[in-house]
Write a protein that holds these residues in place. Structure first.
Motif, PDB file in Angstrom:
ATOM      1  N   ASP A 135      37.266  45.211   5.688  1.00 47.70           N
ATOM      2  CA  ASP A 135      36.417  45.964   4.799  1.00 47.70           C
ATOM      3  C   ASP A 135      37.039  46.469   3.633  1.00 47.70           C
ATOM      4  N   ILE A 136      37.190  45.643   2.701  1.00 45.96           N
ATOM      5  CA  ILE A 136      37.849  45.810   1.293  1.00 45.96           C
ATOM      6  C   ILE A 136      36.872  45.589   0.175  1.00 45.96           C
ATOM      7  N   PRO A 137      36.872  46.350  -0.742  1.00 44.65           N
ATOM      8  CA  PRO A 137      35.988  46.295  -2.016  1.00 44.65           C
ATOM      9  C   PRO A 137      36.282  45.029  -2.670  1.00 44.65           C
ATOM     10  N   GLU A 138      35.143  44.391  -3.247  1.00 47.49           N
ATOM     11  CA  GLU A 138      35.448  42.965  -3.817  1.00 47.49           C
ATOM     12  C   GLU A 138      36.131  43.254  -5.133  1.00 47.49           C
ATOM     13  N   ASP A 139      36.020  44.253  -5.792  1.00 46.96           N
ATOM     14  CA  ASP A 139      36.383  44.445  -7.119  1.00 46.96           C
ATOM     15  C   ASP A 139      37.731  45.257  -7.184  1.00 46.96           C
ATOM     16  N   LEU A 140      38.381  45.389  -6.103  1.00 44.20           N
ATOM     17  CA  LEU A 140      39.620  45.927  -5.911  1.00 44.20           C
ATOM     18  C   LEU A 140      40.719  44.876  -6.379  1.00 44.20           C
ATOM     19  N   VAL A 141      41.396  45.156  -7.447  1.00 39.27           N
ATOM     20  CA  VAL A 141      42.299  44.112  -8.090  1.00 39.27           C
ATOM     21  C   VAL A 141      43.750  44.753  -8.258  1.00 39.27           C
ATOM     22  N   LEU A 142      44.852  44.117  -7.581  1.00 41.61           N
ATOM     23  CA  LEU A 142      46.184  44.755  -7.546  1.00 41.61           C
ATOM     24  C   LEU A 142      47.263  43.601  -8.173  1.00 41.61           C
ATOM     25  N   PRO A 143      48.220  43.970  -8.919  1.00 46.17           N
ATOM     26  CA  PRO A 143      49.325  43.292  -9.239  1.00 46.17           C
ATOM     27  C   PRO A 143      49.956  42.839  -7.952  1.00 46.17           C
ATOM     28  N   MET A 144      50.006  41.824  -7.497  1.00 46.93           N
ATOM     29  CA  MET A 144      50.875  41.167  -6.451  1.00 46.93           C
ATOM     30  C   MET A 144      51.165  39.836  -6.095  1.00 46.93           C
ATOM     31  N   ASP A 145      52.160  39.471  -5.370  1.00 48.68           N
ATOM     32  CA  ASP A 145      52.609  38.266  -5.261  1.00 48.68           C
ATOM     33  C   ASP A 145      51.682  37.495  -3.914  1.00 48.68           C
ATOM     34  N   THR A 146      50.453  36.954  -4.164  1.00 44.70           N
ATOM     35  CA  THR A 146      49.598  36.779  -3.227  1.00 44.70           C
ATOM     36  C   THR A 146      50.221  36.029  -1.979  1.00 44.70           C
ATOM     37  N   GLN A 147      51.147  35.210  -2.177  1.00 47.14           N
ATOM     38  CA  GLN A 147      51.546  34.205  -1.103  1.00 47.14           C
ATOM     39  C   GLN A 147      52.427  35.186  -0.036  1.00 47.14           C
ATOM     40  N   ARG A 148      53.217  36.145  -0.812  1.00 41.95           N
ATOM     41  CA  ARG A 148      53.706  37.130   0.081  1.00 41.95           C
ATOM     42  C   ARG A 148      53.161  38.058   0.669  1.00 41.95           C
ATOM     43  N   MET A 149      52.084  38.562  -0.177  1.00 37.73           N
ATOM     44  CA  MET A 149      51.097  39.610   0.500  1.00 37.73           C
ATOM     45  C   MET A 149      50.434  39.022   1.647  1.00 37.73           C
ATOM     46  N   GLN A 150      50.092  37.526   1.609  1.00 40.29           N
ATOM     47  CA  GLN A 150      49.577  36.943   2.903  1.00 40.29           C
ATOM     48  C   GLN A 150      50.478  37.148   4.086  1.00 40.29           C
ATOM     49  N   GLU A 151      51.671  36.877   3.733  1.00 43.42           N
ATOM     50  CA  GLU A 151      52.512  37.015   4.890  1.00 43.42           C
ATOM     51  C   GLU A 151      52.572  38.349   5.312  1.00 43.42           C
ATOM     52  N   VAL A 152      52.416  39.501   4.527  1.00 48.30           N
ATOM     53  CA  VAL A 152      52.561  40.757   5.159  1.00 48.30           C
ATOM     54  C   VAL A 152      51.330  40.882   6.165  1.00 48.30           C
ATOM     55  N   PHE A 153      50.017  40.488   5.630  1.00 45.55           N
ATOM     56  CA  PHE A 153      48.765  40.776   6.528  1.00 45.55           C
ATOM     57  C   PHE A 153      48.809  39.789   7.840  1.00 45.55           C
ATOM     58  N   ILE A 154      49.451  38.772   7.591  1.00 38.69           N
ATOM     59  CA  ILE A 154      49.625  37.657   8.775  1.00 38.69           C
ATOM     60  C   ILE A 154      50.643  38.442   9.936  1.00 38.69           C
ATOM     61  N   ASN A 155      51.857  39.028   9.341  1.00 35.33           N
ATOM     62  CA  ASN A 155      52.578  39.600  10.542  1.00 35.33           C
ATOM     63  C   ASN A 155      51.901  40.917  10.966  1.00 35.33           C
ATOM     64  N   MET A 156      51.179  41.856  10.190  1.00 44.78           N
ATOM     65  CA  MET A 156      50.687  43.000  10.876  1.00 44.78           C
ATOM     66  C   MET A 156      49.526  42.772  11.649  1.00 44.78           C
ATOM     67  N   ILE A 157      48.628  41.412  11.436  1.00 47.83           N
ATOM     68  CA  ILE A 157      47.460  41.166  12.298  1.00 47.83           C
ATOM     69  C   ILE A 157      47.958  40.712  13.525  1.00 47.83           C
ATOM     70  N   ILE A 158      49.261  39.844  13.607  1.00 47.06           N
ATOM     71  CA  ILE A 158      49.628  39.217  14.695  1.00 47.06           C
ATOM     72  C   ILE A 158      50.220  40.357  15.557  1.00 47.06           C
ATOM     73  N   ASN A 159      51.158  41.321  14.823  1.00 49.10           N
ATOM     74  CA  ASN A 159      51.516  42.460  15.606  1.00 49.10           C
ATOM     75  C   ASN A 159      50.696  43.432  16.003  1.00 49.10           C
ATOM     76  N   ALA A 160      49.489  43.557  15.471  1.00 49.46           N
ATOM     77  CA  ALA A 160      48.269  44.464  15.983  1.00 49.46           C
ATOM     78  C   ALA A 160      47.742  43.648  17.261  1.00 49.46           C
ATOM     79  N   ALA A 161      47.598  42.523  17.244  1.00 49.73           N
ATOM     80  CA  ALA A 161      46.956  41.724  18.241  1.00 49.73           C
ATOM     81  C   ALA A 161      47.908  41.832  19.448  1.00 49.73           C
ATOM     82  N   GLN A 162      49.123  41.600  19.357  1.00 47.29           N
ATOM     83  CA  GLN A 162      50.231  41.580  20.371  1.00 47.29           C
ATOM     84  C   GLN A 162      49.970  43.135  20.936  1.00 47.29           C
ATOM     85  N   SER A 163      50.002  44.170  20.182  1.00 44.46           N
ATOM     86  CA  SER A 163      49.899  45.528  20.828  1.00 44.46           C
ATOM     87  C   SER A 163      48.731  45.507  21.682  1.00 44.46           C
TER      88      SER A 163
END
Length: 480
Positions: A353-381
């Motif tokens: 649930d994230i607003p479509e108009d929320l735009v941030l300065p980021m490195d998209t590739q590395r932020m993908q890695e952040v969310f992948i790690n956190m989602i996998i970590n949450a699933a394992q928990s």
């Protein structure tokens, strides 16, 4: 070179020693001045006592006058009032800005009013009994206030002397302790000036322990401390390089984990393509143009679907320099979800649930890695059944976006929450985790000038909060 360093340290030691000696002399002068001030205060206190006694004598003759109406008592009263005024002037003549001056002025006003009332009492011969009683009551009330002010003056000055004595005691202890410290420490230490650089290095080392590889500003001391600080910065650069290698290692590990899931994701569109082709071949001779068109359209859609899956994995695995650019947060999270969804058990609901108009300065590739790690970590928990929710809100007042990754897992004990982002720290069984996932997340968020925190209680799940700065001059959002 070593000779010059030796001279520099010697000079610093002598300079600091000279400063300490001057400091002790200055402290001695301050103490001497405080002692003189205390002596003056004692003199003022004696005058205050005399003033108080004088006012009490004046009140004693006031009572005699009221009782016996003696002219002698009236004159004695006036004499003691005059003496009280002289004592007031003597106190004020001590000079300086006395803190008791407001009390003296108030007492002087009371003396003047009291003296005028006393004079009025002696001059009204034709007064009635009620008028006389009223003036007497007024006189007594003034006398009471005047006495209280005199006592307040004494108490105030006594308190000032006690404060000065307490200050002198503290100064004596401080100066004695300093003298002992100088006598013991100075022959041992080379120079106190090295503690500043050491403190900087200590703080920087603490940052490294938290995963923040910040270089320190080298102080041009031209001695061994400068060499130590330069060597420290060299070490930080090497640690940064090793950290990048660590991140790449974790990324390769993630790619290996995701590849199996991508293969599973590709099975569905490939099966649909195969089935559609088979139907189209079977119906080719029948010449049903509408059915053939529908099958070919289905093949095209499934081909695009397979392409998106492979494209997402290729983009994630591509090595590129860290670069910030405006990008849609929702789109970045969706890409991460597409890559990781095959690793999430079917009984775990994954909601974004994230607003479509929320735009941030980021490195998209590395932020993908952040969310992948956190989602996998949450699933394992969570384990078998539960929910993972990713939400985000923008706070214009603080200039940051707050992203929450919440799970309904078993939670995290409070005593280990502070170590979650340490490299190689894991709560999983041996062989089931490297302990690098959250450490990599922490490092990437730090590079984005943000920070990540955790809130959790055992048995109540966990929430990880990612704070990222909002974009200022936003261009068009980055697209795939």
């Amino acid at each position: 070179m070593s000779r010059r360093i030796h001279l520099n340290l010697r000079f610093k030691m002598m300079f600091n020693l000279g400063c300490y000696i001057l400091g002790i002399l200055g402290m001695s002068l301050i103490s001497y001045n405080d002692m003189e001030t205390t002596e003056d205060k004692i003199g003022i206190l004696e005058l205050a006592y005399s003033l108080n006694n004088t006012i009490l004598e004046a009140r004693r003759y006031e009572k005699n006058y009221l009782l016996y109406n003696e002219a002698e008592a009236f004159e004695e009263n006036r004499r003691y009032l005059a003496q009280a005024r002289n004592t007031e002037e003597a106190i004020l003549a001590t000079g300086g800005k006395l803190k008791l001056t407001p009390i003296l002025h108030e007492l002087d006003r009371q003396l003047q009013s009291y003296e005028n009332t006393m004079q009025s009492l002696s001059q009204q011969a034709d007064r009635t009994t009620a008028e006389y009683a009223g003036i007497v009551d007024q006189l007594r009330e003034m006398g009471k206030v005047m006495t209280e002010k005199a006592e307040e003056l004494v108490d105030f000055e006594r308190g000032q002397i006690h404060s000065n004595l307490d200050l002198l005691k503290k100064q004596l202890i401080a100066w004695s302790s300093l003298a002992v410290a100088l006598g013991v420490v100075m022959p041992i230490l080379l120079v106190f000036g090295i503690f500043g650089p050491l403190s900087v290095i200590k703080n920087a080392t603490a940052d490294i322990a938290l995963g923040r590889f910040n270089r320190i500003q080298v102080i041009n001391t031209r001695d061994e401390m400068q060499q130590v600080m330069e060597a420290f910065n060299t070490m930080v650069r090497e640690l940064e390089r090793r950290q990048d290698q660590l991140v790449q290692s974790q990324k390769l590990s993630s790619i290996g984990t995701l590849t199996a899931g991508v293969a599973h994701q590709l099975n569905n569109p490939l099966n649909n393509i195969s089935t559609s082709c088979q139907i189209a071949l079977d119906e080719l001779e029948a010449g049903d143009a509408e059915l053939l068109q529908r099958m070919l359209k289905n093949i095209d859609q499934e081909t695009l679907r397979a392409r998106d899956v492979v494209k997402g994995l290729l983009e994630f695995s591509r090595v590129q320099e860290f670069s910030l650019r405006p990008a849609q947060l929702a789109d970045t999270v969706r890409r991460a979800v597409r890559l990781v969804q095959s690793q999430i058990p079917a009984d775990i609901a994954l909601r974004v649930d994230i607003p479509e108009d929320l735009v941030l300065p980021m490195d998209t590739q590395r932020m993908q890695e952040v969310f992948i790690n956190m989602i996998i970590n949450a699933a394992q928990s969570i384990g078998n059944k539960g929910a993972i929710t990713v939400t985000a809100t923008a706070h214009e007042q603080t200039g940051e976006a707050v992203i929450e990754v919440r799970d309904t897992g078993k939670g995290i004990p409070r005593e280990i929450q502070g170590r979650l982002f340490d490299p190689f720290y894991t709560t999983k069984e041996e062989g089931q985790g490297t302990g690098l996932g959250l450490s990599v997340v922490y490092g990437i968020i730090q590079k984005h000038q943000g920070h990540v925190t955790v809130e959790s209680s055992p048995g109540e799940g966990a929430s990880f909060f990612i704070h990222l700065p909002l974009a200022t001059d936003l261009a068009a959002p980055a697209t795939a």
